[in-house]
Design a protein around this motif. Structure first.
Motif, PDB file in Angstrom:
ATOM      1  N   SER A  54       0.793  -1.670  -0.014  1.00 36.97           N
ATOM      2  CA  SER A  54      -0.017  -0.189  -0.274  1.00 36.97           C
ATOM      3  C   SER A  54       0.577   0.778  -0.302  1.00 36.97           C
ATOM      4  O   SER A  54       1.999   0.893  -0.380  1.00 36.97           O
ATOM      5  N   CYS A  55       0.204   2.610  -0.026  1.00 39.32           N
ATOM      6  CA  CYS A  55       0.927   4.064  -0.247  1.00 39.32           C
ATOM      7  C   CYS A  55       1.234   4.035   1.327  1.00 39.32           C
ATOM      8  O   CYS A  55       1.189   5.125   1.669  1.00 39.32           O
ATOM      9  N   GLY A  57      -1.836   4.618   2.976  1.00 36.38           N
ATOM     10  CA  GLY A  57      -3.143   5.706   3.337  1.00 36.38           C
ATOM     11  C   GLY A  57      -3.820   4.571   3.807  1.00 36.38           C
ATOM     12  O   GLY A  57      -4.741   5.182   5.288  1.00 36.38           O
ATOM     13  N   CYS A  58      -4.344   3.816   3.223  1.00 33.51           N
ATOM     14  CA  CYS A  58      -5.071   2.527   3.982  1.00 33.51           C
ATOM     15  C   CYS A  58      -4.090   2.234   5.461  1.00 33.51           C
ATOM     16  O   CYS A  58      -5.051   2.356   6.343  1.00 33.51           O
ATOM     17  N   GLY A 120      -9.446  -1.080   0.316  1.00 35.80           N
ATOM     18  CA  GLY A 120      -9.078  -0.482  -0.614  1.00 35.80           C
ATOM     19  C   GLY A 120      -9.069  -0.657  -1.886  1.00 35.80           C
ATOM     20  O   GLY A 120      -8.941  -1.675  -2.243  1.00 35.80           O
ATOM     21  N   GLY A 121      -8.870   0.509  -2.589  1.00 38.45           N
ATOM     22  CA  GLY A 121      -9.196   0.312  -4.077  1.00 38.45           C
ATOM     23  C   GLY A 121      -8.190  -0.544  -4.486  1.00 38.45           C
ATOM     24  O   GLY A 121      -8.247  -1.422  -5.477  1.00 38.45           O
ATOM     25  N   CYS A 122      -6.637  -0.492  -4.229  1.00 33.96           N
ATOM     26  CA  CYS A 122      -5.142  -0.881  -4.300  1.00 33.96           C
ATOM     27  C   CYS A 122      -5.533  -2.387  -4.854  1.00 33.96           C
ATOM     28  O   CYS A 122      -5.489  -3.649  -5.184  1.00 33.96           O
ATOM     29  N   GLY A 151     -12.832   1.987  -1.378  1.00 31.90           N
ATOM     30  CA  GLY A 151     -12.659   3.020  -0.552  1.00 31.90           C
ATOM     31  C   GLY A 151     -10.914   3.420  -1.120  1.00 31.90           C
ATOM     32  O   GLY A 151     -10.281   3.145  -0.838  1.00 31.90           O
ATOM     33  N   CYS A 152      -9.990   5.466  -1.036  1.00 33.97           N
ATOM     34  CA  CYS A 152      -8.982   5.330  -1.536  1.00 33.97           C
ATOM     35  C   CYS A 152      -8.996   6.046  -0.320  1.00 33.97           C
ATOM     36  O   CYS A 152      -8.238   7.327  -1.004  1.00 33.97           O
ATOM     37  N   PRO A 153      -8.132   5.532   0.885  1.00 35.59           N
ATOM     38  CA  PRO A 153      -8.962   5.182   1.657  1.00 35.59           C
ATOM     39  C   PRO A 153     -10.136   4.900   2.128  1.00 35.59           C
ATOM     40  O   PRO A 153     -10.686   6.513   2.405  1.00 35.59           O
TER      41      PRO A 153
ATOM     42  N   ARG B 206       0.001   9.192  -3.798  1.00 39.12           N
ATOM     43  CA  ARG B 206      -0.147   8.312  -3.908  1.00 39.12           C
ATOM     44  C   ARG B 206       1.851   7.769  -3.590  1.00 39.12           C
ATOM     45  O   ARG B 206       1.596   6.373  -3.251  1.00 39.12           O
ATOM     46  N   MET B 292      -6.566  13.587  -0.095  1.00 37.28           N
ATOM     47  CA  MET B 292      -5.783  13.244  -1.394  1.00 37.28           C
ATOM     48  C   MET B 292      -6.735  13.535  -2.738  1.00 37.28           C
ATOM     49  O   MET B 292      -7.388  14.062  -2.361  1.00 37.28           O
TER      50      MET B 292
END
Ligand code: SF4
Lengths: 171, 502
Positions: A54-55, A57-58, A120-122, A151-153, B206, B292
């Motif tokens: 992940s980045c 964010g989640c 999350g979307g990823c 969601g993102c996140p 991101r 974001m």
């Protein structure tokens, strides 16, 4: 500090009312769980979080579930440090090639019955990172996924209703 | 510095706002010798392109920034890592991604490439097939009586990002920590090449979720520099407002989390609540808790609603009412101080050699802050202190955060008071060019470099997260400390895995 604690005690909790279970989630899950698993798990689930690329964010929003406002533990859900203690793997991120083995081995180390919740979307299909040489796709490309929270996140409240749906299904 | 670079290279056109010079191989090699003498010229970034390597430098005292580039048709360039150790991992990454060899690199092991991709050298002109049958990663050898190793990760015990830490210990004491990173490498730079500015902006947001505003801002400012586009006044101020809210949320969250790693849960509960309030205010004002995709090239995507000012003012009032009490608790609890004072020291000399910024740099006497050096609007018009401490321990890194929380509160006051009216977004010029921006995230200085075509396609983008120059110092910080203090040290650094691995 003691003054604040005393004031907090007088004022009552700052925890918000919890959300109901996500509608779609309950059905999706109940259909997958056999009765035996339900009895064994009761009303309490241990969660192991795995960041598979992940980045971060989640992770921030998953963290928020532990704060006093969301207070995850009142729903019988708690984060544990080892997959061996877990009933649920909460997985974020597009799965990177470099994390594929680690994710699989974490899942493999988690005793049955177990669920996988992709966050999350990823985690659904790679999200914005789709098509990169560095990722193998969403979580389902490596391990079976039972529930996806988009969601993102995703906002903590959405994470919460998704997880509450899990507990409901286990009841 | 500029005069020297001009004397050894040819100025390249179309690079804004800092000059860029093309060097030949001898000049590059000569510059490495010069760098060995000029200890106050710090490395800001080192990144590759196909058959090309760029290096950004800053003269610390004067604040001048410049980029130098070397074309390397043979795929090799003289390594800078010998004189600037912060370049070593960047050079290893350039080897893995572009196949550009840094000659006589002190540590030539692969870094981001864990032999798991379907291709090798993914950003090179012609990526070859994987080697197959990968060798196990050669960790540094250990020798000595009574030593044992503790391997940790990539999956950690907490809710954090993945990375591998290999501790070599003598009893309880850490003799050496070796990090292995790259686990969350998503191929972001590869994805960024050849896409439209709008798409790349989403990827930039991101790079590291906790600094999404700062990374978006760095990308936006680099694109605006490259295309020579102006941004509406109101957008410039709204960007700073978001950046300061992001800083507040992260610093307050970190202070709580650091105390929690010293088993003091009260601070985590109180700071966690404050952080939640900040994120809710951000959500109410800008429609996203982490903000974001709110900073975009050309301006900002959403305006502050009418009710936003009140929301933020009551947020500030609440933080001002609560935070000083928390600081007092932190400062007066002997059990906390016992854990944080003198733990995880990093000396000023190391911080300088690695050019580390943010709370890591400023806790060890390095006072640079991109909001002031080189500075940009609206900060050049605002009053704020850049705190600096000299002890270099966990406690000093906590104090930098405390002081920065106070500074951000003051900045938000000033921004709300002076926020100009007007449009919030302008279209970009359809110009080709190269641009660079330095932006202070809560973690330290981000450097983003872009090259855009006339038709608005990004041909190369390199976001350099501050973590690149902080991760190696964590290895130094833990040396001689006990294993149990690692979480505390690690949290006091709070480096980004995703921002580093990309
Ligand atoms: S879903 Fe969004 S926030 Fe979560 S890891 Fe992916 S990009 Fe980051």
């Amino acid at each position: 500090m003691l003054k604040t604690i005393a004031r907090n005690l007088m004022r009552g909790p700052r925890t918000m009312t919890g959300p109901g279970p996500a509608e779609a989630g309950v059905e999706e899950l109940a259909s997958r769980l056999d009765r035996a698993a339900r009895t064994r798990l009761g009303r309490s689930l241990s969660i192991r979080e795995v960041d598979a690329g992940s980045c971060n964010g989640c992770e921030l929003e998953i963290h928020a579930l532990n704060n006093v406002v969301y207070d995850l533990e009142r729903f019988g859900l708690r984060f544990v440090a080892s997959p061996r203690h877990a009933d649920v793997l909460l997985v974020t991120g597009p799965v990177t090639g470099n994390m594929r083995d680690a994710l699989f081995r974490t899942w493999d180390a988690t005793p049955d019955p177990k669920w996988v919740v992709a966050v999350g979307g990823c985690a659904l299909d790679g999200g914005l990172f789709k098509g990169s040489y560095g990722i193998v796709g969403g979580v389902a490309a490596v391990i079976p996924v039972d529930l996806h929270i988009p969601g993102c996140p995703p906002r903590p409240i959405d994470l919460l209703s998704g997880l509450v749906a899990l507990v409901e299904a286990a009841k | 510095m500029l005069d020297h670079l001009a004397s050894i290279g040819t100025p390249a056109g179309n690079h804004r706002p800092f000059p860029r010079f093309d060097l030949d191989r001898d000049a590059w090699a000569g510059l490495i010798t010069t760098l060995a003498e000029k200890t106050d010229w710090s490395l800001v970034g080192l990144w590759a392109d196909t058959a090309l390597v760029h290096m950004a430098l800053r003269e610390d005292l004067a604040g001048t920034v410049a980029v130098v580039s070397l074309t390397c048709p043979e795929g090799r360039f003289p390594s800078v890592g010998g004189v600037r150790p912060s370049a070593i991992r960047l050079e290893r990454a350039a080897q893995d991604l572009f196949g550009l060899m840094a000659e006589s690199l002190v540590d030539p092991r692969p870094w981001l490439d864990h032999d798991s991709w379907p291709i090798r050298l993914p950003l090179s002109a012609d990526p070859p097939d994987p080697l197959g049958n990968p060798e196990p990663y050669p960790f540094l050898p250990i020798e000595g009586a009574g030593l044992h190793q503790i391997p940790v990760g990539p999956v950690h015990a907490g809710i954090i990002e993945p990375g591998h830490f290999r501790f070599t210990c003598n009893g309880e004491t850490v003799v050496r920590l070796e990090q292995r990173l790259g686990y969350v490498h998503k191929g972001t730079e590869w994805l960024m090449g050849g896409r439209s500015i709008g798409e790349v902006a989403k990827l930039a947001a991101r790079v590291s979720g906790d600094s999404t505003v700062a990374h978006s801002l760095a990308f936006a400012r680099a694109v605006e520099a490259a295309t020579g586009s102006a941004v509406p006044e109101r957008a410039v101020w709204l960007r700073a407002l978001m950046a300061e809210l992001e800083r507040l949320a992260n610093h307050i969250g970190d202070i709580g989390a650091i105390c929690n790693d010293a088993a003091f849960a009260y601070m985590l509960a109180e700071c966690g609540l404050l952080r939640e309030k900040i994120l809710r205010a951000a959500d109410a004002c800008f429609g996203h808790r982490l903000m974001m995709d709110r900073v975009v090239p050309g301006g900002v995507a959403v305006d502050l609603p009418d009710a936003g000012r009140d929301t933020l003012e009551s947020l500030l009032a609440e933080i001002r009412a609560t935070f000083p009490g928390l600081v007092k608790t932190y400062d007066e609890k002997a059990s906390l101080q016992d854990r944080t004072v003198a733990t995880g020291r990093v000396g000023p000399e190391l911080v300088r050699r690695f050019g580390a910024g943010g709370h890591v740099g400023r806790a060890s006497g390095r006072v640079l802050d991109a909001r002031r050096d080189p500075g940009h609007a609206p900060y050049d018009d605002l009053e704020f202190e850049v705190p600096v401490f000299h002890e270099g321990d966990v406690n000093a890194r906590v104090w930098v955060r405390i002081k920065e929380v106070e500074a951000s509160l003051g900045l938000i006051d000033q921004i709300l008071e002076r926020l100009p009216a007007g449009p919030i977004r302008a279209s970009l010029n359809a110009t080709a060019g190269q641009g660079m921006a330095l932006v202070e995230s809560f973690r330290g200085e981000i450097m983003t470099w872009v090259e855009v075509r006339e038709d608005g396609v990004v041909t190369r983008c390199h976001p350099r997260d501050p973590s690149w120059f902080q991760w190696p110092l964590l290895e130094a910080a833990i040396e001689g400390n006990i294993v149990a203090d690692f979480p505390l040290c690690n949290k006091s650094f709070n480096c980004s895995y995703s921002g580093h691995d990309l």
